[in-house]
Write an enzyme that holds these catalytic residues in place. Structure first.
Site, mmCIF file in Angstrom:
data_model
loop_
_atom_site.group_PDB
_atom_site.id
_atom_site.type_symbol
_atom_site.label_atom_id
_atom_site.label_comp_id
_atom_site.label_asym_id
_atom_site.label_seq_id
_atom_site.Cartn_x
_atom_site.Cartn_y
_atom_site.Cartn_z
ATOM 1 C CB SER A 175 28.692 48.329 23.358
ATOM 2 O OG SER A 175 28.644 47.122 24.097
ATOM 3 C CE LYS A 186 30.085 49.108 31.909
ATOM 4 N NZ LYS A 186 29.858 50.366 31.163
ATOM 5 C CD GLU A 224 35.075 52.818 26.633
ATOM 6 O OE1 GLU A 224 34.137 52.641 27.444
ATOM 7 O OE2 GLU A 224 34.934 52.775 25.398
HETATM 8 O O1 KIV Z 1 28.866 49.197 26.745
HETATM 9 C C1 KIV Z 1 29.920 48.576 26.786
HETATM 10 O O2 KIV Z 1 30.145 47.608 26.066
HETATM 11 C C2 KIV Z 1 30.953 49.023 27.714
HETATM 12 C C3 KIV Z 1 32.327 48.466 27.552
HETATM 13 C C4 KIV Z 1 32.964 49.017 26.336
HETATM 14 C C5 KIV Z 1 33.165 48.674 28.761
HETATM 15 O O3 KIV Z 1 30.701 49.834 28.552
#
Ligand code: KIV
Length: 267
Positions: free
Chosen positions: A48, A115, A184
């Protein structure tokens, strides 16, 4: 000597004890220090950052170099919080590529967990990473890296078939070795059911209060939205006179289960 950082086993024990896990995105050392001191358990270096720091419309332009740079910044600022770093767009297009990019996030960036966004197609990759000792956080529901395929940032899992796919993928990710799961923008009832079914911690965003923990984009929590804020977020700075007080309010609200409230749970 500095404190020992939390680990995926600490988070699993929190789930077992019924203690909610507090997670926030973080992209630099100053905020890492502040969030860590406020008792945030997990600092997610999310891709993000492509939107909130770099000003892009999507997370797709974010590269592994960007992720390594910001993960290293966050790692230098934290002492106790667990650091999770995102594998950006196509960084896990093949298992080999995922292993190489995870190595960079962990060795150069200091991440403890990586992740990745995606379901069944990534099961081999999750197996390969975990076999190599890399803790993995899976990410299901709305996957922002797939925004062009999805046709926008929409809630997922709202019909029977889509909910069934998410349920199935969540279990498959756990079976493949994932240590955590982010859900999400899925209906709260579905997220609660998955959280109760899985033994690994499930962290929700736009997924209701029934998950094992919550995550928000830091800028949303501070009311820093160029456009309309997401319907599931809360401006914690409103009514507080400092960023530290806003973060403390978020930590308290997640721990006691008052965030997200019903009006912050769209489905
Ligand atoms: O990239 C990010 O900030 C995320 C969150 C919104 C879970 O994956």
């Amino acid at each position: 000597m500095s404190a020992v950082p939390l680990s995926v086993t600490t988070l699993a024990a929190m789930k077992t004890r019924g203690e909610r896990i507090v997670c926030l995105t973080c992209y630099d050392a100053s905020f890492a220090h502040l969030l860590d001191a406020a008792g945030v358990d997990v600092l997610l270096v999310g891709d993000s950052l492509g939107m909130v720091l770099q000003g892009h419309r999507t997370t797709i332009p974010v590269t592994i170099e960007h992720m390594v740079y910001h993960t290293a910044c966050v790692n230098r600022g934290r002492s106790q919080a667990l650091v999770i770093a995102d594998l950006p767009f196509l960084a896990c297009a093949t298992p080999e590529r995922a292993v190489d990019n995870a190595a960079r996030l962990m060795q150069e960036g200091g991440a403890q967990v990586v992740k990745l966004e995606g379901g069944a197609a990534l099961l081999d990759t999750v197996r390969r990473l975990t076999e190599q000792g890399v803790p993995v956080c899976a990410h299901l529901g709305l996957q922002p890296q797939s925004v062009h395929r999805l046709g926008g940032y929409r809630f997922q899992g709202r019909d029977h078939a889509a909910a069934e796919t998410i349920r199935h993928d969540a279990l498959a990710m756990q079976d493949a070795g994932a240590s955590m799961l982010v859900l999400e923008c899925v209906p709260a009832a579905l997220a609660t059911e998955i959280s109760l079914t899985l033994s690994i911690p499930v962290i929700g965003i736009g997924a209701g209060a029934g998950c094992d923990g919550q995550v928000l984009v830091l800028h949303d929590l501070l009311g820093l939205n160029a456009g309309r804020p997401p319907s599931f977020s809360r401006d914690f700075l409103r009514g507080h006179d400092s960023i530290a007080a806003a973060i403390a309010a978020y930590v308290a609200a997640v721990r006691e289960g008052s965030f997200p409230a019903a009006n912050e749970t769209p489905y």
